[in-house]
Design a protein around this motif. Structure first.
Motif, PDB file in Angstrom:
ATOM      1  N   THR A  18      -9.168   2.036  -1.282  1.00 57.35           N
ATOM      2  CA  THR A  18      -9.859   2.442  -2.343  1.00 57.35           C
ATOM      3  C   THR A  18     -11.239   2.787  -1.947  1.00 57.35           C
ATOM      4  O   THR A  18     -12.215   3.415  -2.774  1.00 57.35           O
ATOM      5  CB  THR A  18      -9.741   1.320  -3.442  1.00 57.35           C
ATOM      6  OG1 THR A  18     -10.232   0.028  -2.950  1.00 57.35           O
ATOM      7  CG2 THR A  18      -8.257   1.303  -4.101  1.00 57.35           C
ATOM      8  N   SER A  19     -11.744   1.983  -0.986  1.00 57.34           N
ATOM      9  CA  SER A  19     -13.380   1.881  -0.792  1.00 57.34           C
ATOM     10  C   SER A  19     -13.935   3.291  -0.138  1.00 57.34           C
ATOM     11  O   SER A  19     -15.085   3.483  -0.127  1.00 57.34           O
ATOM     12  CB  SER A  19     -13.672   0.441   0.179  1.00 57.34           C
ATOM     13  OG  SER A  19     -13.128  -0.476  -0.478  1.00 57.34           O
ATOM     14  N   ASP A  74      -8.197   9.408  -8.170  1.00 60.82           N
ATOM     15  CA  ASP A  74      -7.001   9.140  -9.189  1.00 60.82           C
ATOM     16  C   ASP A  74      -5.920   8.581  -8.378  1.00 60.82           C
ATOM     17  O   ASP A  74      -4.759   8.986  -8.536  1.00 60.82           O
ATOM     18  CB  ASP A  74      -6.390  10.590  -9.810  1.00 60.82           C
ATOM     19  CG  ASP A  74      -7.623  11.095 -10.665  1.00 60.82           C
ATOM     20  OD1 ASP A  74      -8.387  10.028 -11.218  1.00 60.82           O
ATOM     21  OD2 ASP A  74      -7.595  12.110 -10.961  1.00 60.82           O
ATOM     22  N   GLY A  75      -6.313   7.710  -7.489  1.00 59.30           N
ATOM     23  CA  GLY A  75      -4.873   6.948  -6.855  1.00 59.30           C
ATOM     24  C   GLY A  75      -4.689   7.323  -5.316  1.00 59.30           C
ATOM     25  O   GLY A  75      -3.909   6.586  -4.742  1.00 59.30           O
ATOM     26  N   ASP A 128       1.183   1.517  -3.719  1.00 58.00           N
ATOM     27  CA  ASP A 128       0.287   2.309  -4.236  1.00 58.00           C
ATOM     28  C   ASP A 128       0.074   3.803  -4.203  1.00 58.00           C
ATOM     29  O   ASP A 128      -0.503   4.305  -4.787  1.00 58.00           O
ATOM     30  CB  ASP A 128      -1.143   1.459  -3.500  1.00 58.00           C
ATOM     31  CG  ASP A 128      -1.280   0.047  -3.947  1.00 58.00           C
ATOM     32  OD1 ASP A 128      -0.867  -0.393  -5.210  1.00 58.00           O
ATOM     33  OD2 ASP A 128      -2.123  -0.673  -3.073  1.00 58.00           O
ATOM     34  N   PRO A 152      -6.029   8.587  -1.639  1.00 52.21           N
ATOM     35  CA  PRO A 152      -7.066   8.869  -0.739  1.00 52.21           C
ATOM     36  C   PRO A 152      -7.212  10.137  -0.359  1.00 52.21           C
ATOM     37  O   PRO A 152      -6.193  10.869   0.043  1.00 52.21           O
ATOM     38  CB  PRO A 152      -6.422   7.971   0.679  1.00 52.21           C
ATOM     39  CG  PRO A 152      -5.853   6.780   0.177  1.00 52.21           C
ATOM     40  CD  PRO A 152      -4.906   7.814  -1.076  1.00 52.21           C
ATOM     41  N   ASN A 204     -10.989   7.703  -2.619  1.00 51.15           N
ATOM     42  CA  ASN A 204      -9.649   7.385  -3.563  1.00 51.15           C
ATOM     43  C   ASN A 204      -9.985   8.358  -4.750  1.00 51.15           C
ATOM     44  O   ASN A 204     -10.990   8.003  -5.750  1.00 51.15           O
ATOM     45  CB  ASN A 204      -9.432   6.184  -3.642  1.00 51.15           C
ATOM     46  CG  ASN A 204      -8.375   5.951  -4.343  1.00 51.15           C
ATOM     47  OD1 ASN A 204      -7.825   6.183  -5.679  1.00 51.15           O
ATOM     48  ND2 ASN A 204      -7.287   5.156  -3.755  1.00 51.15           N
ATOM     49  N   ASP A 208      -7.023  -1.179   2.810  1.00 56.47           N
ATOM     50  CA  ASP A 208      -8.069  -0.673   1.749  1.00 56.47           C
ATOM     51  C   ASP A 208      -7.723   0.674   1.674  1.00 56.47           C
ATOM     52  O   ASP A 208      -8.381   1.535   2.232  1.00 56.47           O
ATOM     53  CB  ASP A 208      -9.344  -1.382   2.266  1.00 56.47           C
ATOM     54  CG  ASP A 208     -10.323  -0.988   1.173  1.00 56.47           C
ATOM     55  OD1 ASP A 208      -9.958  -0.350  -0.186  1.00 56.47           O
ATOM     56  OD2 ASP A 208     -11.436  -1.431   1.121  1.00 56.47           O
ATOM     57  N   GLY A 260      -0.144   6.460  -6.711  1.00 58.17           N
ATOM     58  CA  GLY A 260      -1.189   7.515  -6.865  1.00 58.17           C
ATOM     59  C   GLY A 260      -0.626   8.918  -7.188  1.00 58.17           C
ATOM     60  O   GLY A 260      -1.215   9.654  -7.972  1.00 58.17           O
ATOM     61  N   TYR A 276       0.812  -1.409  -0.043  1.00 55.84           N
ATOM     62  CA  TYR A 276       0.024  -0.018   0.071  1.00 55.84           C
ATOM     63  C   TYR A 276       0.739   1.077  -0.047  1.00 55.84           C
ATOM     64  O   TYR A 276       0.431   2.489  -0.471  1.00 55.84           O
ATOM     65  CB  TYR A 276      -1.197  -0.127   1.143  1.00 55.84           C
ATOM     66  CG  TYR A 276      -0.511  -0.447   2.452  1.00 55.84           C
ATOM     67  CD1 TYR A 276      -0.112   0.530   3.703  1.00 55.84           C
ATOM     68  CD2 TYR A 276      -0.530  -1.872   2.769  1.00 55.84           C
ATOM     69  CE1 TYR A 276       0.616  -0.094   4.718  1.00 55.84           C
ATOM     70  CE2 TYR A 276      -0.096  -2.375   3.930  1.00 55.84           C
ATOM     71  CZ  TYR A 276       0.276  -1.410   5.143  1.00 55.84           C
ATOM     72  OH  TYR A 276       1.002  -1.747   6.202  1.00 55.84           O
TER      73      TYR A 276
END
Length: 350
Positions: free
Chosen positions: A289-290, A311-312, A126, A314, A309, A287, A130, A123
């Motif tokens: 993305t949710s 464009d990647g 990730d 939060p 989220n 998580d 983003g 993450y």
């Protein structure tokens, strides 16, 4: 070295208006003579205001530096950290068990030295993706190693450059003693063929300089706890004079070892996210993305919002989906487990 750049554009116009018609040459010459003697009328210079993408602060030149994201160790043996005062945004989240790490995002400036640098998690990668950031870490989880090997993001890792780009400090023990200089970050980017030019715009909204949004419950102090250890008990106290928040961890003021300066922030945010323990070491999967519940702490007020989220990344949003406006300045963002939840982990004082 990497000072934020802005382009100041000034426009000046002068206007000369001549009216009327002459009946003969002498009158025309007299009229022209009178006009030539009059001073030109100049309109005021208009300056374009340019702000740093990650802080919303007014800067002199356009920002062209690509964001750089560094995993910074937050184990008690790694404190105080170096170079964190220069970060535009710091994200704090769990790495394993109840031990947190920082993701320090640099764009406005890059300090001389950063560390201790610590290992990557999936993450973390990730988050770097983003931001389209150049990512710096020392070590990795199995999932993160796969992502970095597949070049999900441009990166350098201390596992490949220990003793070259990454240097070990003699006053701390491994794994709490790996550091990297700004010069070696640039050198590392050249080694892997990564561009350091800023090509992506981060979605964020900021108050205008004369705006002072005061929404929510007036709150002077917020405490957040990761687990039961006092080492990961963080306190933020609002200073009405500076409109900034000071930070303490385990009762000790958070300072930058490089400069000796205490860190202060314009915004402190808390995002409630689903966490899952994925191995015997206690590593987490978060998580990103949710979406979910969030708190924003600014201008001496605390209020509940949402995060989504975008464009990647939060990002704090209103119930309407509009971006939450931030106070121009640096921000600290906490990712916290949805269970037990923010209400349990965060305590406030009016």
């Amino acid at each position: 070295m990497f000072k934020s750049k802005k382009l100041l554009v000034g426009l000046a116009f002068s206007a000369l208006f001549i009216g009327g018609c002459s009946k003969d040459a002498s009158e025309q010459e007299e009229d022209v003579s009178k006009v030539d003697d009059e001073p030109a009328i100049e309109e005021p210079v208009k300056e374009e205001t340019i702000t740093a993408p990650l802080t919303g602060e007014i800067v002199k030149e356009e920002v062209t530096q690509r964001p750089i994201m560094v995993t910074v160790n937050n184990h008690p043996a790694a404190r105080p950290q170096s170079g964190i005062a220069a970060a535009d945004i710091i994200y704090e989240m769990l790495a394993e068990g109840n031990v947190t790490r920082f993701l320090a995002v640099y764009q406005s400036e890059l300090p001389e030295n950063i560390g201790p640098v610590r290992s990557a998690r999936s993450y973390f990668v990730d988050m770097a993706k983003g931001f389209n950031a150049f990512y710096v870490a020392h070590g990795y989880s199995p999932e993160a190693k796969t992502m970095l090997s597949n070049n999900v993001v441009d990166n350098i890792n201390g596992m490949n450059y220990d003793g070259t780009l990454f240097k070990r400090s003699n006053d701390r023990v491994a794994p709490h003693n790996s550091y990297i200089t700004s010069e070696n970050i640039v050198n590392g980017a050249e080694k892997v063929g990564a561009s350091m030019n800023y090509s992506e715009k981060v979605h964020q909204a900021f108050y205008e300089p004369d705006e002072r949004g005061k929404i929510g419950v007036e709150t002077s102090q917020v405490d957040i706890y990761y687990g039961n250890s006092e080492y990961f008990h963080n306190t933020y106290v609002y200073d009405h004079q500076t409109n900034r928040y000071g930070r303490q961890s385990a009762g000790v003021e958070t300072k930058d070892m490089l400069t000796g300066d205490a860190l202060t922030f314009a915004n402190v945010l808390f995002f409630e996210m689903k966490h899952q323990t994925i191995d015997d070491v206690g590593r987490q999967d978060i998580d990103l993305t949710s979406g979910g519940n969030a708190y924003v702490f600014q201008n001496g007020y605390l209020r509940e919002v949402k995060w989504a989220n975008i464009d990647g990344i939060p990002t704090a949003v209103e119930e309407t989906g509009e971006l939450v406006k931030l106070v121009p300045g640096k921000s600290w963002v906490h990712f916290v487990p949805a269970s037990p939840g923010l209400q349990t982990m965060v305590k406030t004082q009016p």
